[in-house]
Enzyme design. Structure first.
Site, PDB file in Angstrom:
ATOM      1  N   HIS A   8       0.777  -1.141   0.388  1.00 17.49           N
ATOM      2  CA  HIS A   8      -0.379   0.010  -0.003  1.00 17.49           C
ATOM      3  C   HIS A   8       1.037   1.451   0.148  1.00 17.49           C
ATOM      4  CE1 HIS A   8      -2.767  -3.080   1.165  1.00 17.49           C
ATOM      5  NE2 HIS A   8      -3.882  -2.329   0.425  1.00 17.49           N
ATOM      6  N   VAL A  29      -3.689  -3.301  14.755  1.00 15.81           N
ATOM      7  CA  VAL A  29      -4.206  -4.671  14.404  1.00 15.81           C
ATOM      8  C   VAL A  29      -4.997  -4.117  13.006  1.00 15.81           C
ATOM      9  CG1 VAL A  29      -6.868  -5.924  14.306  1.00 15.81           C
ATOM     10  CG2 VAL A  29      -4.517  -5.766  16.351  1.00 15.81           C
ATOM     11  N   ASP A  30      -4.470  -4.736  12.031  1.00 16.33           N
ATOM     12  CA  ASP A  30      -5.200  -4.141  10.503  1.00 16.33           C
ATOM     13  C   ASP A  30      -5.709  -5.193   9.999  1.00 16.33           C
ATOM     14  OD1 ASP A  30      -5.497  -2.848   7.855  1.00 16.33           O
ATOM     15  OD2 ASP A  30      -3.243  -2.515   7.821  1.00 16.33           O
ATOM     16  N   TRP A  82     -18.130 -18.538   8.724  1.00 19.27           N
ATOM     17  CA  TRP A  82     -19.015 -18.373   8.344  1.00 19.27           C
ATOM     18  C   TRP A  82     -19.155 -16.515   9.638  1.00 19.27           C
ATOM     19  CZ3 TRP A  82     -18.085 -22.643  10.407  1.00 19.27           C
ATOM     20  CH2 TRP A  82     -18.228 -22.729  11.475  1.00 19.27           C
ATOM     21  N   LYS A  83     -18.419 -16.860  10.235  1.00 21.44           N
ATOM     22  CA  LYS A  83     -18.183 -15.318  11.265  1.00 21.44           C
ATOM     23  C   LYS A  83     -17.570 -14.355  10.369  1.00 21.44           C
ATOM     24  CE  LYS A  83     -17.592 -18.365  15.004  1.00 21.44           C
ATOM     25  NZ  LYS A  83     -16.363 -18.642  16.763  1.00 21.44           N
ATOM     26  N   GLY A 138       1.453  -5.069  15.697  1.00 20.66           N
ATOM     27  CA  GLY A 138       2.216  -3.534  15.201  1.00 20.66           C
ATOM     28  C   GLY A 138       3.819  -3.008  16.233  1.00 20.66           C
TER      29      GLY A 138
END
Lengths: 332, 332
Positions: free
Chosen positions: A44, A172-173, A225-226, A304
């Site tokens: 990115h 958290v990504d 499914w979660k 991180g």
């Protein structure tokens, strides 16, 4: 091959100015792009830059369009992104959310009609630098089937949560698909199996063969499914709060654009027990470090934590680049 | 064996009153327990009731303790749960969050020092009934290793999101572990393999053998490293906002108690484009229904959609019960 921070920044700045972006905006955009690569999020940063420029050339991204306030509903500010650059729009929204959090403990900014935000960790880190918890997410084009379905109906809708902690915030990504298409492509190219299940093959069986998943376009949601359910509600909350398009409505457009995003900042310093909060965060992270590792010599780290080392190394030695992509940027 | 709603409710009420809970509170608690079973969430209805009574007898749950406001920080109300029953505390917090949302579009209530909330979907549905989006989560005792670690450091920290939609709101209720210990136990007992990977065996390999996971106590987080990161930040946000214990601090107690929880309500009717929001939700769910199904005759459904049918059936025919557990309740 490695390229120095300043050199990469200068090239990004040059290309952005050439495409008509005003100076101050181009400087911030170049900084956001180069910092993504600096922190090791190459997909990115540099690697995404040529595609960003293409979307400018195609008129999907309007370089100088700025967010316009549509309305305030209680604490929630709703902006129209005006098809501006996703990274500058996201930066603006997080800056506003932090400002509001400094006034009212919590700030919530939403934006509709915006573009891909590039590396979302940047905006989470902005919050942490101001002693705020940052929570943000976006919807995307449909790129993942709902659980039990074959065709892409859900977005992978990445979520970022950043918790302030000394030099290295918890960051958290996570997208709601197990692997991005970019990751699948790279595995398919190398012929290597995915380390864990990644999607369905054409017989409807779960597979680790990235090439087969590329064929079916059926990547797995995290937690099966979660993750399918989480993706759906992230989309519906974002489109509701932002007053913007949901993933299925984005899917009616020719390109991924007119996205809906949410930015939340929570100012820890506005809590009377702020010192105790910091201690609880530290204690929790120390406890995590004390885990017996699955593999000897691979101590458990929190998300991180590795960023600082990568950043330091890339700052000293230069940022590792794919030479073909770097040359492409030089030629832009 | 099936038991009628009223009969089950009456038994719960009788036992709660016998344990000293005041009438009004016992009526609400009995209703929450029976409705969990009515909606098909048997694990957190009848099946959990005897364990709840044990925790009352052990002094972990104080039946008549009520939440006390610790402080308001901006929009955020922080309560001390006073070791009261988790379901009544959670009901109180969601009711407050909804009330605040009706005033200010969004309401946020947090609680520390509370107990297991039983079936969290109930509180999400409370929000939906008032045209609010409901978002809530809790931390838990450490019951899942962090990614790369062997010993339980994280909670499975269930999250519920409920989005209002006609008779059947979208109801997502997901823990951050792929399978609960209850589920693992039931697979281990039957000797059946898990349908997907569920944890690690003693050699550190990922396995579908529930019995082996019961031995290692190493269940998998949803999305592997992703769910591990999400669990961590859910815990840190909850303990920060509530001014309560984090999972590792709960782990220092003898029992799972003194939990931290967050309840958010967002009132859709306070948005000027509320009609368009409802249309977007409907359009998105219709689009999901239009998925080509993986298995013929198994159309894609959204989470929460099946609840209505189960409820209707259980209301008509009675609620299916495990006879041994039912007899246990009759004997309480």
């Amino acid at each position: 091959m490695r390229v120095k921070y300043q050199e990469m920044y200068d090239q990004f700045l040059r290309v952005l100015l050439k495409h008509g972006m005003t100076k101050e905006r181009a400087e911030l955009s170049a900084k956001l792009f180069v910092e993504a690569s600096l922190d090791g999020v190459y997909t990115h940063g540099l690697n995404r830059f040529p595609r960003f420029i293409s979307s400018v050339e195609n008129g999907i991204v309007l370089v100088n369009a700025e967010p316009v306030l549509k309305e305030s509903i209680g604490l929630i500010e709703r902006y129209d992104g005006q098809k501006g650059p996703g990274n500058l729009n996201a930066y603006f929204c997080m800056e506003r959310a932090i400002k509001k959090a400094k006034e009212a403990a919590i700030g919530i900014t939403t934006i509709s009609n915006t573009n891909h935000w590039m590396r979302p960790g940047s905006y989470g880190l902005m919050a942490a630098e101001e002693n705020c918890i940052g929570i943000l997410w976006t919807n995307t084009i449909p790129n993942m089937p709902a659980w039990g379905g074959k065709d892409a109906k859900l977005g992978n809708n990445p979520v970022v949560v950043c918790i302030p902690h000394e030099d290295a915030p918890v960051l958290v990504d996570v997208a709601m698909s197990m692997f991005s298409y970019g990751k699948l492509e790279s595995y398919a190219r190398s012929g290597e199996q995915l380390p864990i299940d990644g999607g369905f093959d054409s017989d409807g069986n779960i597979t680790r063969d990235a090439a087969k998943i590329m064929q079916t376009h059926q990547p797995l949601p995290i937690g099966y499914w979660k993750g399918s359910g989480l993706s759906l509600v992230l989309d519906l909350i974002a489109s509701t709060l932002a007053g913007g398009r949901s993933t299925c409505q984005v899917g009616k457009l020719d390109y991924e654009t007119e996205l809906s995003q949410v930015f939340i900042a929570i100012d820890i310093t506005s809590f009377p027990d702020k010192e105790r909060i910091k201690e609880t965060i530290s204690e929790t992270l120390v406890d995590l470090h004390n885990s017996a590792p699955m593999k000897a010599n691979q101590p458990v780290r929190y998300p991180g934590e590795g960023r600082i080392k990568t950043r330091k190394e890339n700052l000293e030695l230069g940022i590792p680049v794919d030479e073909a992509i770097w040359n492409k940027v030089l030629a832009l």
